[in-house]
Design a protein around this motif. Structure first.
Motif, short mmCIF file in Angstrom:
data_model
loop_
_atom_site.label_atom_id
_atom_site.label_comp_id
_atom_site.label_asym_id
_atom_site.label_seq_id
_atom_site.Cartn_x
_atom_site.Cartn_y
_atom_site.Cartn_z
N TRP A 197 12.75 45.04 21.12
CA TRP A 197 12.36 46.38 20.66
C TRP A 197 11.19 46.91 21.50
CZ3 TRP A 197 8.89 47.33 15.84
CH2 TRP A 197 8.70 48.71 15.67
N GLY A 213 14.97 53.23 25.45
CA GLY A 213 16.11 54.15 25.43
C GLY A 213 15.88 55.39 24.60
N ARG A 214 15.39 55.23 23.39
CA ARG A 214 15.19 56.40 22.53
C ARG A 214 14.10 57.32 23.09
NH1 ARG A 214 15.42 57.65 16.32
NH2 ARG A 214 13.94 59.37 16.20
N SER A 215 13.01 56.74 23.55
CA SER A 215 11.94 57.56 24.11
C SER A 215 12.41 58.34 25.33
CB SER A 215 10.75 56.67 24.50
OG SER A 215 10.20 56.05 23.36
N GLY A 253 12.27 54.17 18.13
CA GLY A 253 11.60 54.41 19.40
C GLY A 253 10.49 53.40 19.62
N ASP A 278 15.06 50.01 18.50
CA ASP A 278 14.66 51.02 19.49
C ASP A 278 15.37 52.34 19.23
OD1 ASP A 278 13.53 51.99 22.10
OD2 ASP A 278 15.66 52.07 22.59
N ARG A 279 16.66 52.29 18.95
CA ARG A 279 17.41 53.52 18.72
C ARG A 279 16.95 54.23 17.44
NH1 ARG A 279 18.71 55.34 23.14
NH2 ARG A 279 19.58 57.01 21.85
N MET A 280 16.52 53.47 16.46
CA MET A 280 16.09 54.06 15.19
C MET A 280 14.66 54.55 15.21
SD MET A 280 17.81 51.40 12.46
CE MET A 280 17.03 52.21 11.06
N SER A 304 15.52 59.35 25.96
CA SER A 304 16.39 60.44 25.49
C SER A 304 15.58 61.57 24.88
CB SER A 304 17.38 59.90 24.45
OG SER A 304 18.22 58.91 25.02
N GLN A 305 14.55 61.23 24.11
CA GLN A 305 13.72 62.25 23.47
C GLN A 305 12.96 63.09 24.50
OE1 GLN A 305 11.34 59.96 20.70
NE2 GLN A 305 12.62 60.57 18.98
N THR A 338 17.43 54.44 32.66
CA THR A 338 18.44 53.75 31.86
C THR A 338 18.62 52.33 32.38
OG1 THR A 338 19.60 55.78 31.27
CG2 THR A 338 20.88 53.74 31.19
N ASP A 379 23.15 56.97 26.90
CA ASP A 379 23.32 56.31 25.61
C ASP A 379 24.56 55.43 25.61
OD1 ASP A 379 21.05 57.55 24.68
OD2 ASP A 379 22.10 59.10 23.54
#
Length: 310
Positions: free
Chosen positions: A87, A92-94, A19, A15-17, A96-97, A146, A291
């Motif tokens: 995944w 999380g990544r989405s 999204g 997920d972090r890599m 943050s983006q 989160t 994060d």
């Protein structure tokens, strides 16, 4: 279980890599199926809503259980299945983006674009929001999501494996689709909303505790975050968003809450925290805190998964 713990860690890393999966996202597919089922069975009563929620969430949980059982004797396959499920369940990544995109539009003094981008994060009407109100909305969304999209799926996986992750994500998706208090869904969506509240009781408080513990990451005070949580969380209309948003407000040293507009409905929410109103720079700080909370939640989930094996 080692395979479960390893799968959670790999899924978190994916997920972090990467999204969200760009194509054939299982959650999106489930949402389309749930929408079709709703059209077929909808009635304005709680009994039908309960049946709808039970069948869909129960069916997804059963599928996850059977899939994990089918690879139970093969640790590598079980790890990969857990990783793939984790995944697709994490966001999380989405999150943050999307928050960073709003900040970028604010930095460019483009309020219309920032308002439009904000609709990817919140359901409130952004048409009249200024820079401060947009910043507040983003910080509140980062805090709540989160818990919902990172901490809760990880804990569900630690306790219930693939079935736990799948059931949680299905319940959370149904809450987003039918759990709101619109005239159509006030009764039909009642069961979905209450199930989501129940499943998030523990994750929300774990998220709040981690946010308080990690407040120094963003220059905040854990003591203030804890005090704000215990004092202000009950003011929030949601039993689970309240603790997380209050803890984030205390950790970041900002004030959250206020008036939100949802179509024709206006909510005047009490404030959380004692600091100044949120500003664009607080968006970046909230993302850093989120994060850190996500990484800490992964560590907690891995420990829980390993202890369950013992």
């Amino acid at each position: 279980m080692r395979a479960r713990a390893a799968g959670l860690a790999l899924g978190f890393a994916a997920d972090r890599m990467f999204g969200d999966p760009a194509r054939f996202h299982p959650v999106a597919g489930f949402g389309l199926m749930a929408r079709d089922v709703e059209r077929q069975v909808y009635r304005d009563d709680r009994t039908m809503g309960l049946a709808y929620t039970s069948v869909l969430v129960g069916g997804v949980a059963a599928a996850g259980f059977l899939a994990e059982r089918a690879v139970g004797g093969r640790p590598v396959m079980r790890t990969l299945l857990t990783a793939a499920t984790t995944w697709t369940a994490l966001g999380g990544r989405s999150l943050s983006q999307e928050a960073s995109y709003v900040r970028a539009w604010l930095d460019a003094d483009n309020l219309p674009a920032a308002r439009e981008q904000l609709t990817h994060l919140v359901g409130r009407d952004p048409s009249s929001l200024d820079e401060q109100e947009i910043s507040r909305a983003v910080v509140e969304s980062v805090a709540e999501n989160t818990s919902d999209a990172v901490v809760a799926p990880l804990l569900a996986g630690a306790v219930g494996g693939v079935a736990g992750i799948a059931a949680y994500r299905a319940a959370n998706t149904l809450d987003a689709m039918v759990g709101h208090r619109s005239p159509r869904h006030r009764n039909f969506g009642w069961a979905s909303a209450r199930l989501d509240d129940l499943l998030n009781l523990v994750p929300a408080r774990v998220s709040a505790l981690l946010a308080a513990a990690l407040a120094p990451v963003v220059g905040g005070s854990g003591e203030i975050a804890l005090r704000t949580w215990t004092r202000d969380a009950g003011r929030h209309p949601s039993p689970n968003a309240g603790p997380v948003e209050a803890a984030f407000a205390g950790a970041l040293g900002v004030q959250l809450g206020g008036t939100n507009v949802y179509g024709e409905r206006v909510e005047h929410r009490p404030t959380l925290g004692d600091g100044p109103v949120a500003l664009p720079g607080d968006i970046d700080r909230s993302v850093r805190l989120a994060d850190a909370v996500g990484l800490a939640a992964l560590a907690v989930s891995v420990v829980v998964a390993l202890k369950r094996r013992r």
